[in-house]
Each structure stands twice: as structure tokens, then as C-alpha cells.
Design a protein around this motif. Structure first.
Motif, PDB file in Angstrom:
ATOM      1  N   TYR A  66       0.856  -1.181   0.000  1.00  0.00           N
ATOM      2  CA  TYR A  66       0.000   0.000   0.000  1.00  0.00           C
ATOM      3  C   TYR A  66       0.893   1.233   0.000  1.00  0.00           C
ATOM      4  O   TYR A  66       1.799   1.346   0.821  1.00  0.00           O
ATOM      5  N   SER A  67       0.647   2.139  -0.911  1.00  0.00           N
ATOM      6  CA  SER A  67       1.426   3.368  -0.994  1.00  0.00           C
ATOM      7  C   SER A  67       0.646   4.488  -0.324  1.00  0.00           C
ATOM      8  O   SER A  67      -0.449   4.835  -0.761  1.00  0.00           O
ATOM      9  N   ALA A  68       1.218   5.065   0.723  1.00  0.00           N
ATOM     10  CA  ALA A  68       0.533   6.101   1.489  1.00  0.00           C
ATOM     11  C   ALA A  68       1.109   7.487   1.219  1.00  0.00           C
ATOM     12  O   ALA A  68       0.915   8.403   2.019  1.00  0.00           O
ATOM     13  N   GLU A  69       1.779   7.664   0.089  1.00  0.00           N
ATOM     14  CA  GLU A  69       2.414   8.951  -0.202  1.00  0.00           C
ATOM     15  C   GLU A  69       1.397  10.078  -0.313  1.00  0.00           C
ATOM     16  O   GLU A  69       1.636  11.186   0.169  1.00  0.00           O
ATOM     17  N   GLN A  70       0.250   9.826  -0.951  1.00  0.00           N
ATOM     18  CA  GLN A  70      -0.765  10.869  -1.110  1.00  0.00           C
ATOM     19  C   GLN A  70      -1.354  11.275   0.235  1.00  0.00           C
ATOM     20  O   GLN A  70      -1.600  12.452   0.487  1.00  0.00           O
ATOM     21  N   ASP A  71      -1.559  10.301   1.095  1.00  0.00           N
ATOM     22  CA  ASP A  71      -2.090  10.598   2.432  1.00  0.00           C
ATOM     23  C   ASP A  71      -1.059  11.365   3.263  1.00  0.00           C
ATOM     24  O   ASP A  71      -1.412  12.301   3.988  1.00  0.00           O
ATOM     25  N   GLN A  72       0.201  10.990   3.144  1.00  0.00           N
ATOM     26  CA  GLN A  72       1.274  11.674   3.869  1.00  0.00           C
ATOM     27  C   GLN A  72       1.375  13.128   3.406  1.00  0.00           C
ATOM     28  O   GLN A  72       1.499  14.036   4.224  1.00  0.00           O
ATOM     29  N   ARG A  73       1.285  13.344   2.123  1.00  0.00           N
ATOM     30  CA  ARG A  73       1.350  14.704   1.570  1.00  0.00           C
ATOM     31  C   ARG A  73       0.164  15.538   2.064  1.00  0.00           C
ATOM     32  O   ARG A  73       0.317  16.700   2.410  1.00  0.00           O
ATOM     33  N   ALA A  74      -1.019  14.956   2.125  1.00  0.00           N
ATOM     34  CA  ALA A  74      -2.197  15.671   2.639  1.00  0.00           C
ATOM     35  C   ALA A  74      -2.025  16.027   4.108  1.00  0.00           C
ATOM     36  O   ALA A  74      -2.432  17.110   4.538  1.00  0.00           O
ATOM     37  N   ARG A  75      -1.416  15.132   4.893  1.00  0.00           N
ATOM     38  CA  ARG A  75      -1.151  15.440   6.305  1.00  0.00           C
ATOM     39  C   ARG A  75      -0.145  16.579   6.439  1.00  0.00           C
ATOM     40  O   ARG A  75      -0.285  17.451   7.292  1.00  0.00           O
ATOM     41  N   GLU A  76       0.891  16.566   5.584  1.00  0.00           N
ATOM     42  CA  GLU A  76       1.901  17.629   5.616  1.00  0.00           C
ATOM     43  C   GLU A  76       1.281  18.986   5.286  1.00  0.00           C
ATOM     44  O   GLU A  76       1.714  20.011   5.807  1.00  0.00           O
ATOM     45  N   LEU A  77       0.292  19.003   4.403  1.00  0.00           N
ATOM     46  CA  LEU A  77      -0.376  20.247   4.002  1.00  0.00           C
ATOM     47  C   LEU A  77      -1.522  20.622   4.946  1.00  0.00           C
ATOM     48  O   LEU A  77      -2.209  21.622   4.717  1.00  0.00           O
ATOM     49  N   ASN A  78      -1.742  19.810   5.998  1.00  0.00           N
ATOM     50  CA  ASN A  78      -2.835  20.031   6.956  1.00  0.00           C
ATOM     51  C   ASN A  78      -4.185  20.135   6.257  1.00  0.00           C
ATOM     52  O   ASN A  78      -5.007  20.983   6.588  1.00  0.00           O
ATOM     53  N   LEU A  79      -4.400  19.287   5.274  1.00  0.00           N
ATOM     54  CA  LEU A  79      -5.647  19.308   4.524  1.00  0.00           C
ATOM     55  C   LEU A  79      -6.761  18.606   5.283  1.00  0.00           C
ATOM     56  O   LEU A  79      -6.549  17.565   5.903  1.00  0.00           O
ATOM     57  N   ALA A  80      -7.923  19.186   5.219  1.00  0.00           N
ATOM     58  CA  ALA A  80      -9.140  18.587   5.762  1.00  0.00           C
ATOM     59  C   ALA A  80     -10.313  19.240   5.038  1.00  0.00           C
ATOM     60  O   ALA A  80     -10.176  20.319   4.461  1.00  0.00           O
ATOM     61  N   GLY A  81     -11.422  18.579   5.059  1.00  0.00           N
ATOM     62  CA  GLY A  81     -12.574  19.128   4.363  1.00  0.00           C
ATOM     63  C   GLY A  81     -13.875  18.637   4.965  1.00  0.00           C
ATOM     64  O   GLY A  81     -13.898  17.691   5.756  1.00  0.00           O
ATOM     65  N   MET A  82     -14.935  19.302   4.593  1.00  0.00           N
ATOM     66  CA  MET A  82     -16.272  18.920   5.019  1.00  0.00           C
ATOM     67  C   MET A  82     -17.148  18.859   3.781  1.00  0.00           C
ATOM     68  O   MET A  82     -17.320  19.854   3.074  1.00  0.00           O
ATOM     69  N   LEU A  83     -17.691  17.669   3.509  1.00  0.00           N
ATOM     70  CA  LEU A  83     -18.597  17.466   2.373  1.00  0.00           C
ATOM     71  C   LEU A  83     -20.027  17.537   2.871  1.00  0.00           C
ATOM     72  O   LEU A  83     -20.363  16.941   3.892  1.00  0.00           O
ATOM     73  N   LEU A  84     -20.867  18.239   2.140  1.00  0.00           N
ATOM     74  CA  LEU A  84     -22.275  18.327   2.487  1.00  0.00           C
ATOM     75  C   LEU A  84     -23.091  18.046   1.232  1.00  0.00           C
ATOM     76  O   LEU A  84     -22.963  18.755   0.225  1.00  0.00           O
ATOM     77  N   PHE A  85     -23.912  17.014   1.283  1.00  0.00           N
ATOM     78  CA  PHE A  85     -24.746  16.614   0.155  1.00  0.00           C
ATOM     79  C   PHE A  85     -26.144  17.196   0.330  1.00  0.00           C
ATOM     80  O   PHE A  85     -26.666  17.242   1.442  1.00  0.00           O
ATOM     81  N   SER A  86     -26.724  17.614  -0.769  1.00  0.00           N
ATOM     82  CA  SER A  86     -28.097  18.113  -0.771  1.00  0.00           C
ATOM     83  C   SER A  86     -28.931  17.193  -1.662  1.00  0.00           C
ATOM     84  O   SER A  86     -28.902  17.319  -2.885  1.00  0.00           O
ATOM     85  N   PRO A  87     -29.679  16.251  -1.059  1.00  0.00           N
ATOM     86  CA  PRO A  87     -30.452  15.298  -1.861  1.00  0.00           C
ATOM     87  C   PRO A  87     -31.559  15.952  -2.690  1.00  0.00           C
ATOM     88  O   PRO A  87     -31.942  15.422  -3.728  1.00  0.00           O
ATOM     89  N   GLU A  88     -32.078  17.109  -2.253  1.00  0.00           N
ATOM     90  CA  GLU A  88     -33.174  17.749  -2.972  1.00  0.00           C
ATOM     91  C   GLU A  88     -32.753  18.172  -4.379  1.00  0.00           C
ATOM     92  O   GLU A  88     -33.439  17.902  -5.353  1.00  0.00           O
ATOM     93  N   ASP A  89     -31.616  18.874  -4.478  1.00  0.00           N
ATOM     94  CA  ASP A  89     -31.173  19.334  -5.797  1.00  0.00           C
ATOM     95  C   ASP A  89     -29.968  18.556  -6.315  1.00  0.00           C
ATOM     96  O   ASP A  89     -29.352  18.966  -7.305  1.00  0.00           O
ATOM     97  N   LYS A  90     -29.624  17.434  -5.648  1.00  0.00           N
ATOM     98  CA  LYS A  90     -28.549  16.525  -6.094  1.00  0.00           C
ATOM     99  C   LYS A  90     -27.226  17.253  -6.278  1.00  0.00           C
ATOM    100  O   LYS A  90     -26.542  17.084  -7.275  1.00  0.00           O
ATOM    101  N   THR A  91     -26.862  18.119  -5.306  1.00  0.00           N
ATOM    102  CA  THR A  91     -25.585  18.810  -5.350  1.00  0.00           C
ATOM    103  C   THR A  91     -24.753  18.416  -4.144  1.00  0.00           C
ATOM    104  O   THR A  91     -25.267  17.900  -3.151  1.00  0.00           O
ATOM    105  N   VAL A  92     -23.470  18.671  -4.257  1.00  0.00           N
ATOM    106  CA  VAL A  92     -22.544  18.432  -3.150  1.00  0.00           C
ATOM    107  C   VAL A  92     -21.641  19.651  -3.042  1.00  0.00           C
ATOM    108  O   VAL A  92     -21.241  20.238  -4.053  1.00  0.00           O
TER     109      VAL A  92
END
Length: 183
Positions: A66-92
Motif C-alpha cells: 500500500y502506498s501512502a504517499e498521497q495521504d502523507q502529503r495531505a497530512r503535511e499540508l494540513n488538509l481537511a474538508g467537510m462534504l455536504l450533500f443536498s439530496p433535494e437538488d442533487k448537489t454536493v
């Protein structure tokens, strides 16, 4: 009278056709059954085969790594996000934070846990710094695995600089935090 006796004996000695012999069916019935069951199993295996794992695994000799380079790079950049889905208009919508130059577009991959045919890709377009929005065509129900990355071609996911992952169950809620996978 002698002719009738001889003809009667000859009729009794004439063998029955092969398909009327009970021994033939006792020998052939299990073989025929095995052939029918085998064809059934092969057709089920071909039609409902296992889905291919799509992640950063690579094969080295007989071992999978398993290559974790992408995850390691995201940790180094302090990346995080919040996804919110709207089922009514099918948007995210995605609120992304971290020490990164925010790209114009991101790719959100929704992977169904069982059926690869239901997997979907959503291009998220930047509407302001760190905020993205996209249109979802997949059914927003049950459980999905999520992955966000800056690479827009789903086949080139191994080339992405970083990625964030998450899992959502639409039976529980419509929002989910995204973060790098911990080692």
C-alpha cells in the motif's frame, strides 16, 4: 407352433433401446447433474465476479503493498474538508482548508461498497477560495466511500499529489468530514 415358440424367444432376447435401460441412467444421471451444476456455477462466477480494488496498492513479486504517499502529503499540508450533500437538488459542496494552493477543480469519487457499476465521479468546481460545488448523479442513499483529489482523470488517481478520504451513510446524515488516511 414351433415357429411361434422360436419367434417368442427371439422377441424376449432383443435388447431394449439404450435410453430404456435403467443401468444407463443410474450411471449417467450423476454425471449429467455435475455438468449442469458446473455450467451454472461458471455462469454465476462470470456474471457476478468480484470488483477490482481501486486504491494505491501495487504488486511486488507475490506481495501487495500500500502506498501512502498521497495521504502523507495531505497530512503535511494540513488538509481537511467537510462534504455536504443536498439530496433535494442533487448537489454536493466541499469546504476545504489547508496550506495548499487551491486548484480550480477537484474530483470527488463515490465508491459503492458492493457494486462497482454504481461508482460515480463528480467534478467539483471552485466557487470561492476553499469552497467547491458539483452535481451528483449517483443515488444519495445507503453507504458510500468518498475520495477527493486534485487529479481530474479517475484512471490517473495514482498520480494525484494528495487525497482526502471519508465514508458516508445517507441513512444517518448528509455531511461527512474528509481527512487523510492515518497510517
Amino acid at each position: 407352433m414351433v415357429e411361434q415358440l422360436v419367434s417368442h424367444k427371439a422377441d424376449k432376447q432383443t435388447p431394449a433401446p439404450w435410453y430404456r435401460e435403467p443401468w444407463f441412467w443410474m450411471v449417467m444421471a450423476p454425471l449429467i447433474l455435475v455438468v449442469v451444476v458446473s455450467f451454472t456455477m461458471v455462469s454465476i462466477a462470470v456474471r457476478h465476479g468480484d470488483d477490482v480494488v481501486s486504491d494505491t496498492y501495487y504488486k511486488d513479486s507475490r506481495m501487495y503493498h500500500y502506498s501512502a504517499e498521497q495521504d502523507q502529503r495531505a497530512r503535511e499540508l494540513n488538509l481537511a474538508g467537510m462534504l455536504l450533500f443536498s439530496p433535494e437538488d442533487k448537489t454536493v459542496s466541499l469546504d476545504l482548508r489547508g496550506q495548499v494552493e487551491f486548484p480550480e477543480k477537484l474530483l470527488l469519487t463515490l465508491s459503492h461498497p458492493v457494486e462497482a457499476d454504481l461508482d460515480a465521479h463528480v467534478v467539483l468546481e471552485q466557487i470561492s477560495i476553499g469552497r467547491y460545488r458539483g452535481k451528483v448523479e449517483a443515488p444519495l442513499q445507503h453507504r458510500w466511500y468518498l475520495q477527493v483529489m486534485p487529479e481530474l482523470d479517475p484512471e490517473q488517481f495514482r498520480d494525484a499529489q494528495w487525497r482526502l478520504k471519508g465514508e458516508i451513510n445517507f441513512d444517518i446524515g448528509n455531511g461527512v468530514p474528509l481527512k487523510p488516511v492515518e497510517p
